[in-house]
Design a protein around this motif. Sequence first.
Motif, PDB file in Angstrom:
ATOM      1  N   UNK A  93       8.645  -2.551 -25.970  1.00 46.67           N
ATOM      2  CA  UNK A  93       9.007  -1.273 -25.647  1.00 46.67           C
ATOM      3  C   UNK A  93       8.807  -0.494 -24.536  1.00 46.67           C
ATOM      4  N   UNK A  94       7.661  -0.939 -23.543  1.00 51.12           N
ATOM      5  CA  UNK A  94       7.286  -0.352 -22.666  1.00 51.12           C
ATOM      6  C   UNK A  94       8.471  -0.331 -21.307  1.00 51.12           C
ATOM      7  N   UNK A  95       8.477   0.977 -20.797  1.00 53.04           N
ATOM      8  CA  UNK A  95       9.664   1.096 -19.697  1.00 53.04           C
ATOM      9  C   UNK A  95       9.565   0.373 -18.647  1.00 53.04           C
ATOM     10  N   UNK A  96      10.630  -0.234 -17.909  1.00 51.13           N
ATOM     11  CA  UNK A  96      10.528  -1.219 -16.902  1.00 51.13           C
ATOM     12  C   UNK A  96       9.842  -0.100 -15.834  1.00 51.13           C
ATOM     13  N   UNK A  97       8.785  -0.755 -15.000  1.00 49.21           N
ATOM     14  CA  UNK A  97       8.023  -0.163 -14.011  1.00 49.21           C
ATOM     15  C   UNK A  97       7.096   0.967 -14.346  1.00 49.21           C
ATOM     16  N   UNK A  98       6.589   1.061 -15.591  1.00 44.21           N
ATOM     17  CA  UNK A  98       5.518   1.888 -16.134  1.00 44.21           C
ATOM     18  C   UNK A  98       4.239   1.535 -15.530  1.00 44.21           C
ATOM     19  N   UNK A  99       3.702   2.555 -14.941  1.00 41.93           N
ATOM     20  CA  UNK A  99       2.339   2.603 -14.222  1.00 41.93           C
ATOM     21  C   UNK A  99       1.549   3.406 -14.905  1.00 41.93           C
ATOM     22  N   UNK A 100       0.384   2.792 -15.384  1.00 37.34           N
ATOM     23  CA  UNK A 100      -0.295   3.500 -16.115  1.00 37.34           C
ATOM     24  C   UNK A 100      -1.295   4.661 -15.426  1.00 37.34           C
ATOM     25  N   UNK A 101      -1.679   4.584 -14.219  1.00 32.81           N
ATOM     26  CA  UNK A 101      -2.040   5.237 -13.466  1.00 32.81           C
ATOM     27  C   UNK A 101      -1.321   6.502 -12.959  1.00 32.81           C
ATOM     28  N   UNK A 102      -0.044   6.338 -12.979  1.00 31.86           N
ATOM     29  CA  UNK A 102       0.935   7.376 -12.784  1.00 31.86           C
ATOM     30  C   UNK A 102       1.730   7.978 -13.776  1.00 31.86           C
ATOM     31  N   UNK A 103       1.914   7.241 -14.795  1.00 27.43           N
ATOM     32  CA  UNK A 103       2.849   7.599 -15.864  1.00 27.43           C
ATOM     33  C   UNK A 103       2.301   8.044 -17.024  1.00 27.43           C
ATOM     34  N   UNK A 104       0.810   7.867 -17.145  1.00 26.84           N
ATOM     35  CA  UNK A 104       0.141   7.744 -18.501  1.00 26.84           C
ATOM     36  C   UNK A 104       0.275   9.236 -19.277  1.00 26.84           C
ATOM     37  N   UNK A 105       0.118  10.415 -18.294  1.00 17.50           N
ATOM     38  CA  UNK A 105       0.362  12.001 -18.884  1.00 17.50           C
ATOM     39  C   UNK A 105       1.801  12.017 -19.469  1.00 17.50           C
ATOM     40  N   UNK A 106       2.737  11.668 -18.688  1.00 16.21           N
ATOM     41  CA  UNK A 106       4.331  11.915 -19.176  1.00 16.21           C
ATOM     42  C   UNK A 106       4.781  10.748 -20.128  1.00 16.21           C
ATOM     43  N   UNK A 107       4.067   9.881 -20.422  1.00 17.93           N
ATOM     44  CA  UNK A 107       4.411   8.711 -21.103  1.00 17.93           C
ATOM     45  C   UNK A 107       3.515   8.359 -22.208  1.00 17.93           C
ATOM     46  N   UNK A 108       2.902   9.581 -22.708  1.00 20.23           N
ATOM     47  CA  UNK A 108       1.750   9.314 -23.602  1.00 20.23           C
ATOM     48  C   UNK A 108       2.312   8.484 -24.815  1.00 20.23           C
ATOM     49  N   UNK A 109       3.465   8.797 -25.293  1.00 19.76           N
ATOM     50  CA  UNK A 109       3.926   7.772 -26.518  1.00 19.76           C
ATOM     51  C   UNK A 109       3.684   6.206 -26.172  1.00 19.76           C
ATOM     52  N   UNK A 116      -3.410  -2.353 -25.158  1.00 21.12           N
ATOM     53  CA  UNK A 116      -4.518  -2.027 -24.306  1.00 21.12           C
ATOM     54  C   UNK A 116      -4.133  -2.224 -22.437  1.00 21.12           C
ATOM     55  N   UNK A 117      -5.049  -1.851 -21.796  1.00 21.93           N
ATOM     56  CA  UNK A 117      -4.663  -1.802 -20.591  1.00 21.93           C
ATOM     57  C   UNK A 117      -4.285  -2.829 -19.805  1.00 21.93           C
ATOM     58  N   UNK A 118      -4.788  -3.856 -20.243  1.00 21.15           N
ATOM     59  CA  UNK A 118      -4.406  -5.425 -19.923  1.00 21.15           C
ATOM     60  C   UNK A 118      -2.824  -5.774 -20.211  1.00 21.15           C
ATOM     61  N   UNK A 119      -2.283  -5.286 -21.392  1.00 23.51           N
ATOM     62  CA  UNK A 119      -1.237  -5.615 -21.741  1.00 23.51           C
ATOM     63  C   UNK A 119      -0.379  -4.585 -20.915  1.00 23.51           C
ATOM     64  N   UNK A 120      -0.618  -3.402 -20.909  1.00 20.64           N
ATOM     65  CA  UNK A 120       0.029  -2.255 -20.189  1.00 20.64           C
ATOM     66  C   UNK A 120       0.328  -2.507 -18.824  1.00 20.64           C
ATOM     67  N   UNK A 121      -0.719  -3.350 -18.066  1.00 24.11           N
ATOM     68  CA  UNK A 121      -0.827  -3.365 -16.625  1.00 24.11           C
ATOM     69  C   UNK A 121       0.083  -4.917 -16.368  1.00 24.11           C
ATOM     70  N   UNK A 122       0.077  -5.504 -17.475  1.00 25.46           N
ATOM     71  CA  UNK A 122       0.768  -6.886 -17.393  1.00 25.46           C
ATOM     72  C   UNK A 122       2.307  -6.638 -17.418  1.00 25.46           C
ATOM     73  N   UNK A 176       0.816  -1.213   0.038  1.00 26.54           N
ATOM     74  CA  UNK A 176      -0.190  -0.016   0.029  1.00 26.54           C
ATOM     75  C   UNK A 176       0.795   1.431  -0.089  1.00 26.54           C
ATOM     76  N   UNK A 177       2.144   0.934   0.029  1.00 30.51           N
ATOM     77  CA  UNK A 177       3.091   2.350   0.134  1.00 30.51           C
ATOM     78  C   UNK A 177       3.182   3.031  -1.267  1.00 30.51           C
ATOM     79  N   UNK A 178       3.427   4.326  -1.059  1.00 30.59           N
ATOM     80  CA  UNK A 178       3.434   5.357  -2.417  1.00 30.59           C
ATOM     81  C   UNK A 178       4.393   4.865  -3.634  1.00 30.59           C
ATOM     82  N   UNK A 179       3.869   4.300  -4.573  1.00 33.02           N
ATOM     83  CA  UNK A 179       4.698   4.194  -5.789  1.00 33.02           C
ATOM     84  C   UNK A 179       5.357   2.550  -5.627  1.00 33.02           C
ATOM     85  N   UNK A 180       4.434   1.798  -4.962  1.00 36.47           N
ATOM     86  CA  UNK A 180       5.215   0.185  -4.796  1.00 36.47           C
ATOM     87  C   UNK A 180       4.667  -0.659  -5.440  1.00 36.47           C
TER      88      UNK A 180
END
Length: 261
Positions: A77-93, A102-108, A42-46
């Motif tokens: 090509x996804x960056x290591x540790x990319x979290x959609x809810x946190x990184x979507x805006x700055x990682x729009x590419x 899709x979000x299933x793959x991104x989360x996966x 439950x920690x921030x960014x964990x």
Amino acid sequence: HGNNGVFDLEFLYRTRNVYKPMAFWVHEMFHGLQGNLADVYSGSGSRWLAETTAEYAADVAFPSYEKILAPLAFAPSMPLGFLEYRDAARGAHFMSNKLSINEWVRGGTVYGSWVLWWFLSEHAGMPGVIGNVYSNWYNKHSYIAGEIFHVRELVENNNMDFGDVWSIAIAHMRTWDIPNRANDYMTAEAEDFENYKKNPDVQPEIPREYTIENRKTAAEISPFGTGGQFLSGPADLRPGPNGWNAVAMRNVPAGRFITIQ
């Protein structure tokens, strides 16, 4: 998850619609251990640390069994540790359907990058790396700097470059040419890949023409050279598999040597 709001592992084990639920059970049990160790779930960014180490724990218990491996093959090509809810805006590419589907793959990909722990622990001489991260969770301020920053520090303290280590891991995953259980992991990846494609809940649907081979390949090179021209992969799939180029060369004549500069 659970039975009437209760996180009930027996209920999940008996009702989860998967063909091999044992590894899933170990994964969820490890989350309970994480909470006692450092409250990291439950920690921030964990979330990355929580899910990757839980998935690696499942692999320790059941090597190559019901593994989450396909997302890194679908979206290398996804960056290591990319979290959609946190990184979507700055990682729009990285949010395009062509790159990450899709979000299933991104989360996966968050779960699938458990292979970092596997490679560090079993192939890079750092078997205690996860214990070190959890033991120093607070005094290293990982909840502020981020877990990957902490892992980078540990790797460099072992006289290795983090980028080099991860690129070597990805290179081995390209063809699964590892000393132990290579065929098992390759089979697990192929099974997971097909399960993602068949799952009706995965929307938008994954194109049927996608294969592990064409998703892991950034560009193809002719065995007869490029005539002195630079070769580039598609711009919308850059920077390439996990930030490292993966090229394929088909039908190379026997005895021919190829130099890539």
